[in-house]
Design a protein around this motif. Structure first.
Motif, PDB file in Angstrom:
ATOM      1  N   ARG A  27       1.027  -1.390   0.141  1.00 52.80           N
ATOM      2  CA  ARG A  27       0.176  -0.104   0.282  1.00 52.80           C
ATOM      3  C   ARG A  27       1.048   1.578   0.142  1.00 52.80           C
ATOM      4  O   ARG A  27       0.467   2.122  -0.848  1.00 52.80           O
ATOM      5  CB  ARG A  27      -0.877  -0.232   1.259  1.00 52.80           C
ATOM      6  N   ALA A  28       2.269   1.174   0.781  1.00 54.97           N
ATOM      7  CA  ALA A  28       3.204   2.683   0.979  1.00 54.97           C
ATOM      8  C   ALA A  28       3.915   2.435  -0.622  1.00 54.97           C
ATOM      9  O   ALA A  28       3.948   3.277  -1.349  1.00 54.97           O
ATOM     10  CB  ALA A  28       3.983   2.047   2.078  1.00 54.97           C
ATOM     11  N   GLY A  29       4.277   1.380  -1.619  1.00 55.90           N
ATOM     12  CA  GLY A  29       4.428   1.615  -3.090  1.00 55.90           C
ATOM     13  C   GLY A  29       3.154   2.276  -3.581  1.00 55.90           C
ATOM     14  O   GLY A  29       3.532   2.360  -4.301  1.00 55.90           O
ATOM     15  N   LEU A  30       2.540   1.567  -3.237  1.00 56.58           N
ATOM     16  CA  LEU A  30       1.306   2.831  -4.359  1.00 56.58           C
ATOM     17  C   LEU A  30       1.607   4.071  -4.202  1.00 56.58           C
ATOM     18  O   LEU A  30       1.346   5.000  -4.749  1.00 56.58           O
ATOM     19  CB  LEU A  30      -0.793   2.207  -4.147  1.00 56.58           C
ATOM     20  N   ALA A  31       1.113   4.655  -2.918  1.00 60.50           N
ATOM     21  CA  ALA A  31       1.318   5.632  -1.952  1.00 60.50           C
ATOM     22  C   ALA A  31       2.713   6.474  -3.199  1.00 60.50           C
ATOM     23  O   ALA A  31       2.235   7.574  -3.368  1.00 60.50           O
ATOM     24  CB  ALA A  31       1.709   6.085  -0.821  1.00 60.50           C
TER      25      ALA A  31
END
Length: 68
Positions: A27-31
């Motif tokens: 999810r942080a990678g998507l952010a």
């Protein structure tokens, strides 16, 4: 705070591939994509490949063996 594109992107991934975002790191990678998109948008108009002949084509001509 997460960029607003994270949740819709997660949903699109789930719909297209049937895979849910597996963990907080994903999810942080998507952010992180929001910052990348902003950086690329800032470059828009400053990089113009089509204005000059392709350097790849020029390199091919320069390295072409004589007699072939």
């Amino acid at each position: 705070m997460e960029p607003e594109l994270v949740v819709p992107t997660m949903e699109a991934i789930r719909r297209w591939s049937g895979v849910a975002v597996p963990n907080a790191a994903a999810r942080a990678g998507l952010a992180d994509h929001a910052a990348l998109i902003a950086e690329l948008a800032a470059l828009r108009g400053s990089m113009v490949f089509e204005d000059e002949p392709s350097s790849f084509e020029a390199a091919l001509r320069d390295l072409k063996e004589a007699g072939r």
